[in-house]
Write a protein that holds these residues in place. Structure first.
Motif, mmCIF file in Angstrom:
data_model
loop_
_atom_site.group_PDB
_atom_site.id
_atom_site.type_symbol
_atom_site.label_atom_id
_atom_site.label_comp_id
_atom_site.label_asym_id
_atom_site.label_seq_id
_atom_site.Cartn_x
_atom_site.Cartn_y
_atom_site.Cartn_z
ATOM 1 N N GLN B 225 1.110 -1.312 -0.029
ATOM 2 C CA GLN B 225 0.222 -0.290 -0.289
ATOM 3 C C GLN B 225 1.019 1.270 0.182
ATOM 4 O O GLN B 225 0.209 2.545 -0.498
ATOM 5 C CB GLN B 225 -0.489 0.078 1.990
ATOM 6 C CG GLN B 225 -1.847 -1.329 1.103
ATOM 7 C CD GLN B 225 -3.150 -1.528 3.123
ATOM 8 O OE1 GLN B 225 -2.590 -2.273 2.541
ATOM 9 N NE2 GLN B 225 -3.267 0.022 3.123
ATOM 10 N N ASN B 226 1.786 1.294 -0.019
ATOM 11 C CA ASN B 226 3.260 2.014 0.167
ATOM 12 C C ASN B 226 4.244 1.501 -0.077
ATOM 13 O O ASN B 226 5.354 1.554 0.826
ATOM 14 C CB ASN B 226 2.617 2.966 1.876
ATOM 15 C CG ASN B 226 2.968 1.530 2.580
ATOM 16 O OD1 ASN B 226 1.974 1.687 3.451
ATOM 17 N ND2 ASN B 226 3.920 0.796 3.107
ATOM 18 N N VAL B 229 7.089 3.880 1.576
ATOM 19 C CA VAL B 229 7.491 3.481 3.042
ATOM 20 C C VAL B 229 8.728 1.984 3.278
ATOM 21 O O VAL B 229 9.904 2.201 3.277
ATOM 22 C CB VAL B 229 6.228 3.017 3.837
ATOM 23 C CG1 VAL B 229 6.811 2.551 5.208
ATOM 24 C CG2 VAL B 229 5.609 4.739 3.879
ATOM 25 N N ILE B 261 0.771 -2.762 4.200
ATOM 26 C CA ILE B 261 0.960 -1.742 4.631
ATOM 27 C C ILE B 261 2.911 -2.166 5.079
ATOM 28 O O ILE B 261 3.451 -1.821 4.600
ATOM 29 C CB ILE B 261 1.026 -0.690 6.048
ATOM 30 C CG1 ILE B 261 -0.347 -0.059 5.729
ATOM 31 C CG2 ILE B 261 1.756 0.490 6.346
ATOM 32 C CD1 ILE B 261 -1.392 -0.075 6.551
ATOM 33 N N GLU B 485 2.305 13.968 2.235
ATOM 34 C CA GLU B 485 1.614 12.624 0.735
ATOM 35 C C GLU B 485 2.482 14.475 0.090
ATOM 36 O O GLU B 485 2.526 15.219 0.123
ATOM 37 C CB GLU B 485 0.717 12.271 0.799
ATOM 38 C CG GLU B 485 0.342 11.661 -0.409
ATOM 39 C CD GLU B 485 2.042 10.557 -0.002
ATOM 40 O OE1 GLU B 485 2.619 10.734 -0.152
ATOM 41 O OE2 GLU B 485 1.002 9.634 0.576
ATOM 42 N N SER B 503 0.186 8.534 -3.116
ATOM 43 C CA SER B 503 -0.794 7.855 -1.978
ATOM 44 C C SER B 503 -1.078 6.137 -3.520
ATOM 45 O O SER B 503 -0.417 6.511 -4.768
ATOM 46 C CB SER B 503 -2.492 8.188 -2.801
ATOM 47 O OG SER B 503 -2.398 10.020 -1.443
ATOM 48 N N HIS B 504 -1.321 5.387 -2.930
ATOM 49 C CA HIS B 504 -1.118 4.261 -3.413
ATOM 50 C C HIS B 504 -3.368 3.570 -3.308
ATOM 51 O O HIS B 504 -3.636 3.914 -2.306
ATOM 52 C CB HIS B 504 -0.980 2.920 -2.480
ATOM 53 C CG HIS B 504 -0.360 1.886 -4.108
ATOM 54 N ND1 HIS B 504 -1.530 0.404 -4.038
ATOM 55 C CD2 HIS B 504 0.128 0.855 -4.976
ATOM 56 C CE1 HIS B 504 -1.046 0.185 -4.763
ATOM 57 N NE2 HIS B 504 -0.137 0.701 -5.258
ATOM 58 N N GLY B 542 5.997 9.121 -1.148
ATOM 59 C CA GLY B 542 4.795 8.790 -0.291
ATOM 60 C C GLY B 542 5.067 7.868 0.660
ATOM 61 O O GLY B 542 5.629 6.710 0.618
ATOM 62 N N MET B 543 3.878 8.637 1.043
ATOM 63 C CA MET B 543 3.048 7.657 2.339
ATOM 64 C C MET B 543 2.636 6.441 2.537
ATOM 65 O O MET B 543 2.692 6.136 3.944
ATOM 66 C CB MET B 543 3.075 8.712 3.770
ATOM 67 C CG MET B 543 4.511 9.488 4.562
ATOM 68 S SD MET B 543 6.016 8.837 4.359
ATOM 69 C CE MET B 543 5.635 7.374 6.325
ATOM 70 N N GLY B 544 1.753 6.554 1.666
ATOM 71 C CA GLY B 544 0.703 5.545 1.150
ATOM 72 C C GLY B 544 -0.783 5.928 1.244
ATOM 73 O O GLY B 544 -1.130 7.201 1.658
ATOM 74 N N THR B 545 -1.195 4.217 1.610
ATOM 75 C CA THR B 545 -2.544 4.882 1.596
ATOM 76 C C THR B 545 -2.823 3.986 2.874
ATOM 77 O O THR B 545 -3.141 2.724 2.351
ATOM 78 C CB THR B 545 -3.589 4.517 -0.102
ATOM 79 O OG1 THR B 545 -3.359 5.789 -0.200
ATOM 80 C CG2 THR B 545 -4.638 4.027 0.325
ATOM 81 N N SER B 550 -5.933 8.964 1.239
ATOM 82 C CA SER B 550 -5.922 9.537 -0.167
ATOM 83 C C SER B 550 -6.071 10.935 -0.579
ATOM 84 O O SER B 550 -4.643 11.615 -0.686
ATOM 85 C CB SER B 550 -6.041 8.378 -0.830
ATOM 86 O OG SER B 550 -5.444 7.225 -0.273
#
Lengths: 160, 788
Positions: B225-226, B229, B261, B485, B503-504, B542-545, B550
Motif C-alpha cells: 500500500q506504500n 515506505v 502497509i 503526502e 497515494s496508492h 509517498g507515505m501511502g494509502t 488518500s
C-alpha cells in the motif's frame, strides 16, 4: 512431463506440464494468461473460475491434463468480438461491482454461468450461486446488483 | 441532476476495463526473464530453540540454486518498527529484534526459518520439504494475561518480560477518573473481547527482487500500500541500500486493508537473494502462508466502565485493555492500541474525564498490526456497547441517551487530546432513523415473531480520526516517520497531464476520482488526466494509502501542486494576451482577461510552456511541472450512525442480518458511487467480525484457523443489500477539498450495531440476563447464551 492440448477462448493451445500441474497454473504460467487469479489453496475463494466445456469450474480443482481436448473460456475471452465489454462486464462497471479487481475474473465467470442456466435469477439465487466466490472489497452489494442488472432486472429499489 | 464529471459526479471507474478483461497487472502477473523461485520453510511450532537447520539434502535436489538460513542474514539489519510508544512511567517500550530469517529461536507458527531458491516453483517447493530444522520445543505463551504472569515463558529472552508497554492516557486524569467513577450515581461495566482477525485481501502477498549487476541497482516488486515506505524501511534499516539504488514498485494490488502497509521479511529476502544470486527471485504467498505470515488485526481484551449521573449524563470513562502484539513488533503495531485507539474514546460524546490504560503484550502468535480501522473499531465497539448496556440498565432509550451526550459545538477539544473540527451527530442520527425505517420496526418484529423468529434492532454512532496526520504531532507521539503526502503534476505540451502521487490505489479508484478533482479545477475533461502511482521511480515521496488518508492528504497535495500549475499557467496566459496576471481567469479550460472577450485555451498555454517562442523567459522557466508536499493540520473526523436489524433463530442461535443502514458524514464527496462502495465493503468486514470471523490458536500456539476451511469469510449470502447515505456533510475545515475520508467507516461502525441488535433481540425475547455476547456471534455462542 506430458503434453496437453486444449482450446482456450477458441484458440488451440498446447504445452508441457507435470502431472500435478493445475489448470489454473497452466493458464497463468504455461500460457501466460494471467487474468485467471489464484487467491487460495483450498478451492474456497473462486478467483480462478473458468468455464470448461461450458461449465463453471474452479481451475485450481482440475489438473491441466484433465482438460485435454476441452474448450476452456477464461476472463480474457469474455469481451465482445470487437473488444468492447460484454453486457455482464459492462454491468459490473456501471454498478461498481469491483474495487481491487482481484476476485473479479472469478465473479464474472461464475455470474456468466449462472445467467446461462438461470437468465432471471432472484436476489437470493444470485447470492446463493456466489457462495463459492469470495470478495473482500465490495461487500457483495454492487456485485449482486450488477448481475441482476445484467439479467435485465431493475434492482434500484432493493439496492438503494 | 447528477453531474457528468468533476467533483460530485459518479464517474465510472476507468481501471475497471482492465480488471474486467483480465488485463490487470498484479505482482504475481509479473515474470522477469531468468527469475528463480523462492519457497519459505516456516516454523510449525509456536516457540522453540532453533538448534540448526539441515539443508544438505535440499541443496542437492534438482534445480536448487541455494538454500538460505538465518546464518546468511547475520550481518543484515532487523526488520524495523516505525513507532515507539512511551509508557505511563516515561519509559520507552520494549523493542525486540526481528530477523529476516529466524536466529536461534522460532517465536510463532509461520516464523520463517529457511528459504529454498530454485529454477522452478515446483523444484523449490519439493526441496523445501527436504529442509530439516532442528527445533527443541519451548512452552508457548498465547493468552495475554498468562503471558504477563510471573514466571511465564518469555517470547524474547533479552527482554525483561512479555510486556511491551503499559500505557496510560491521559495519565494526569487517572485519579480524577477513579474518583468520578467511585462517586457516580451509576456505573456500567462491560468486559469484552475484540477478537483477532485476519485481513485477507483476496490477492495474497507477492515479492519479486531483481538486481542489475551492471549498475548495482535493486528493484523490488511488491504487493504494498506504500512502496516508498518499504523502500525507506528496507533500504535504510534492513539491507543498507540507499534510496537512489533501490526502486520499489507496487503495481495493481488486490486489496490491502492494512496488512499490506507493513514491511515484511519476504520483501527483504527476495531483494537480498536477487543480489546474492544475480538473478530475479520471486515469492508468491499461498493462502495458508498468508494466514501465518500476514500481520493480523485487533485482538484486544477490554474492561470498560462508564459513569453516569441521574439524567444519564456521562461523567467519566475508564478503560483497561490488553492488546496482543504477537511475537514481533510489526511496522505500526505499537500505535494501534494507543494513539489510534485511546484518542477516540470520547466518541461522539461530551464525557469530561477519560482514562485509557493499555498493556501491550508479546505472545507466540503472528504479529498484530493495523487492520481496516486500526484501533478505532476497538474504541467504537467498547464505547457503543457500554452505552447500550447503560441505557438498558438505566431504563433510558439508547437513542435518547446518545443524544443527551452528543457534542454539538465545534471545534471541540476532547479530554483525549484531539480536536474535532466539524460534525453534526444529530443530523446523521436523524438521517439514520429515516433510512433505517426505525418507525416500521414494530411491524417487522411482529412479522418475524409470527414466523417464530426473534427480531432485534441495534443502533450506534461512531467517530473516527482519519487523514493521518500532522507530522509534528505524530513525531511527538512516537512515529518514526512524517505523515505528509506528495504529488507531482506534469502537464504535457498538448495539454494532457499526469499526476504522480504518493497515494496508492488498491481498490479505492484513485485513477478515476483524482482526475475528477483536477478536471473541476482546470475545466478539462477527466480523460486528459492520468494518475500514476505505486512506483518510487515516479512520485517524489509517498507515505501511502491507509487510515482513509488518500484524498484528504494525497488529494490535498495534488490540489496544491495543481494550484501552482494554474498560477504559472496564468502568468503564461497573461503574457500571451498582453494582460495583467491578476486579471486572468480560468474557467472550462479557457484563460480569459476579466471584463474583456480575450481568451486563450488551456492547450495554447501548455504548448507555449514547451515551445517558448513567445514566452516571458526572463521571468519564468519553460515547462509546466510542479510538485507539492502536503502536511495536514489536523486529523479529519468522519462520523455517523448505523442501524442493524437481525433475526435470531431461537432453535439454532443463527443470526441473520435482515437490514443494515448507514448514515455517514464524510464531508465533501468527490465520487459518490465509489464512496458508497467503500462503505459497503467496510460493512461486510464489520459484519464479518460480528458474526463470522475469528482467528483461533490453541493453548500450544498452534494456528487453528489456517485456511478458508476454518476462517469464516463473509459470503454473498451472509449479507443483505445495505442502505447507505452520505448526504449529511459538514466539510473538513482544514484541507482544501473539505473531505474527511470514507475507507474505514463501515468496518468501524458496524460491529456494535450488529451485537446491539442481537442483544436487543434476545432481551425482547425475555433473556434479560444477556447483556453481551463476544464476537463472532456464531450460532453456537448465541444458542449457548440463550440456553445457559
Amino acid at each position: 512431463m506430458s503434453n496437453v492440448t486444449m482450446k482456450v477462448n477458441g484458440k488451440p493451445v498446447s504445452g508441457e506440464v507435470e502431472g500435478r500441474t493445475l489448470l489454473s497454473s497452466f493458464l497463468r504460467e504455461g500460457l501466460e494468461m494471467t487474468g485467471t487469479h489464484i487467491g487460495c489453496d483450498t478451492s474456497q475463494c473462486g478467483a480462478c473460475v473458468v468455464h470448461v466445456n461450458g461449465q463453471a469450474v474452479k481451475s485450481c480443482t482440475m489438473f491441466a491434463l484433465e482438460a485435454e481436448g476441452a474448450e476452456v473460456t477464461t476472463i480474457e475471452g469474455m469481451a465482445n468480438p470487437d473488444g468492447s465489454l460484454s453486457v455482464l462486464q459492462q454491468a459490473f462497471q456501471d454498478h461498481h461491482g469491483l474495487q481491487c479487481g482481484f476476485c473479479t475474473p472469478g465473479m464474472v465467470m461464475s455470474a456468466a454461468a449462472l445467467l446461462q442456466d438461470n437468465p432471471k435469477p432472484t436476489e437470493a439465487e444470485v447470492r446463493d450461486y456466489l457462495e463459492g466466490n469470495l470478495c473482500r472489497c465490495t461487500g457483495y452489494h454492487n456485485i449482486v446488483k450488477a448481475i441482476m442488472a445484467a439479467s435485465g432486472q431493475d434492482v434500484a429499489v432493493a439496492a438503494e | 441532476m447528477p453531474k457528468d464529471g468533476g467533483i460530485g459526479a459518479s464517474s465510472k471507474r476507468r481501471e475497471d476495463v482492465r480488471f474486467l478483461t483480465g488485463q490487470g497487472n498484479y505482482t504475481d502477473d509479473i515474470n522477469i526473464h531468468g527469475q528463480a523461485h523462492a519457497v519459505f520453510v516456516r516454523s510449525q511450532v509456536a516457540h522453540g530453540t532453533l538448534n540448526g537447520v539441515d539443508t544438505a539434502d535440499a541443496a542437492a535436489m534438482p534445480g536448487v540454486l541455494r538454500v538460505f538460513t538465518g546464518a546468511d542474514f547475520e550481518g543484515v539489519g532487523s526488520i524495523p518498527c516505525g513507532w515507539q510508544v512511551t509508557d505511563r512511567f516515561g519509559e520507552v517500550m520494549q523493542e525486540p529484534g526481528h530477523p529476516v530469517l529466524a536466529q536461534g529461536k522460532v517465536r510463532h507458527v509461520g516464523d520463517p526459518i529457511a528459504v529454498v531458491v530454485a529454477e522452478t516453483y515446483e523444484q523449490a517447493r519439493d526441496a523445501a520439504e527436504a529442509v530439516v530444522p532442528d527445533i527443541t520445543d519451548l512452552p508457548a505463551v498465547v493468552d495475554m494475561k498468562a503471558a504477563l504472569a510471573e514466571g511465564a515463558p518469555k517470547v524474547h529472552d533479552d527482554l525483561t518480560s512479555n510486556l511491551c508497554y503499559d500505557w496510560g492516557f491521559v495519565e494526569d486524569n487517572r485519579d480524577a477518573v477513579d474518583a468520578a467513577i467511585r462517586g457516580a450515581h451509576h456505573v456500567t461495566t462491560l468486559e469484552l473481547v475484540n477478537q483477532r482477525l485476519v485481513a485477507n485481501p483476496m490477492e495474497p502477498r507477492v515479492a519479486i527482487g531483481d538486481y542489475a549487476p551492471g549498475t548495482g541497482d535493486s528493484t523490488l516488486y511488491t504487493t504494498s500500500q506504500n512502496p516508498h515506505v518499504i523502500r525507506l524501511l528496507m533500504g535504510a534499516f534492513v539491507l543498507g541500500i540507499p534510496e537512489h539504488k533501490l526502486r520499489v514498485v507496487a503495481p495493481d494490488v488486490g486489496g490491502g486493508f492494512g496488512t499490506k502497509i507493513f514491511h515484511y521479511a519476504e520483501e527483504a529476502f527476495c531483494t537480498f537473494a536477487a543480489k546474492a544470486l544475480k538473478r530475479a527471485v520471486k515469492w508468491t504467498s499461498t493462502r495458508s502462508e498468508a494466514f501465518m505470515s500476514d500481520a493480523h488485526g485487533r485482538d484486544h481484551v477490554t474492561k470498560i466502565e462508564l459513569a453516569l449521573d441521574e439524567q444519564g449524563q456521562f461523567l467519566a470513562l475508564r478503560t483497561d485493555t490488553h492488546a496482543n502484539m504477537g511475537a514481533y513488533l510489526s511496522t505500526f503495531a505499537p500505535s494501534v492500541p494507543t494513539w489510534l485507539h485511546g484518542t477516540l474514546m470520547a466518541g461522539n460524546y461530551k464525557t469530561p474525564l477519560i482514562y485509557v490504560n493499555v498493556k501491550a503484550v508479546f505472545t507466540n502468535t503472528v504479529p498484530v498490526d493495523a487492520y481496516r480501522g486500526a484501533g478505532r473499531p476497538e474504541a467504537t465497539f467498547q464505547l457503543e456497547r457500554v452505552i447500550d448496556k447503560a441505557a438498558r440498565e438505566m431504563g433510558i432509550d439508547p437513542v435518547d441517551l446518545r443524544r443527551r451526550n452528543f457534542i454539538t459545538e465545534f471545534p471541540y477539544a476532547t479530554p483525549v487530546a484531539v480536536e474535532y473540527d466539524t460534525g453534526d451527530y444529530n443530523a446523521t442520527l436523524d438521517k439514520l432513523l429515516e433510512i433505517a425505517d426505525v418507525a416500521g420496526f414494530s411491524a417487522r418484529e411482529a412479522e418475524s415473531k409470527a414466523r417464530g423468529k426473534l427480531r432485534g434492532l441495534g443502533l450506534n454512532c461512531y467517530i473516527e480520526a482519519c487523514g493521518i496526520a500532522p507530522s509534528n504531532l505524530v513525531g511527538q507521539l512516537g512515529a518514526r516517520a512524517g505523515l505528509y503526502e506528495s504529488a507531482t503534476v506534469r502537464v504535457n505540451a498538448t495539454g494532457g497531464l499526469v499526476v504522480m502521487t504518493g497515494s496508492h490505489s488498491h481498490g479505492q479508484g484513485h485513477e478515476t476520482s483524482f482526475p475528477q478533482v483536477i478536471s473541476e479545477m482546470i475545466g478539462i475533461p477527466e480523460d486528459m488526466i492520468e494518475i500514476v502511482h505505486g512506483d518510487t521511480a515516479n512520485a517524489p515521496m509517498g507515505m501511502g494509502t491507509y487510515g482513509s488518508r488518500s484524498l484528504a492528504v494525497g488529494g490535498s497535495a495534488m490540489v496544491r501542486a495543481t494550484e501552482k500549475i494554474i498560477a504559472k499557467a496564468k502568468k503564461i496566459a497573461a503574457h500571451l494576451m498582453e494582460a495583467a496576471e491578476g486579471d486572468i481567469e480560468l474557467k472550462d479550460g479557457q484563460f480569459s482577461v476579466a471584463g474583456t472577450d480575450k481568451s486563450v485555451a488551456w492547450g495554447d498555454v501548455t504548448l507555449a510552456a514547451y515551445v517558448p517562442h513567445n514566452y516571458p523567459l526572463e521571468d519564468i522557466e519553460p515547462g509546466l511541472e510542479e510538485t507539492a508536499f502536503y502536511d495536514p493540520a489536523n486529523f479529519t473526523y468522519p462520523s455517523g450512525a448505523y442501524a442493524c436489524e437481525v433475526e435470531v433463530d431461537p432453535d439454532t442461535g443463527k443470526v441473520t442480518i435482515e437490514r443494515f443502514a448507514a448514515a455517514d458524514d464524510f464531508g465533501n464527496v468527490v465520487n459518490p458511487m465509489i464512496v458508497d462502495g467503500q462503505v459497503h465493503g467496510g460493512l461486510a468486514q464489520g459484519i464479518g467480525q460480528a458474526l463470522l470471523e475469528g482467528c483461533s490458536y490453541d493453548s500450544d500456539g498452534q494456528l487453528i484457523s489456517g485456511s478458508y476451511m476454518d476462517y469464516a469469510m463473509p459470503r454473498a449470502d451472509d449479507v443483505p443489500f445495505y442502505s447507505v447515505d452520505h448526504s449529511c456533510q459538514t466539510p473538513c475545515t482544514h484541507n482544501p477539498l473539505g473531505v474527511k475520508g470514507c475507507g474505514e467507516a463501515g468496518a468501524i461502525g458496524s460491529p456494535p450495531a450488529v451485537v446491539n441488535a442481537v442483544v436487543d433481540a434476545l432481551q425482547r425475547a425475555g433473556h434479560s440476563d444477556i447483556t453481551h455476547i463476544d464476537m463472532p456471534l456464531t450460532p453456537a455462542r448465541v444458542w449457548s447464551a440463550m440456553n445457559g
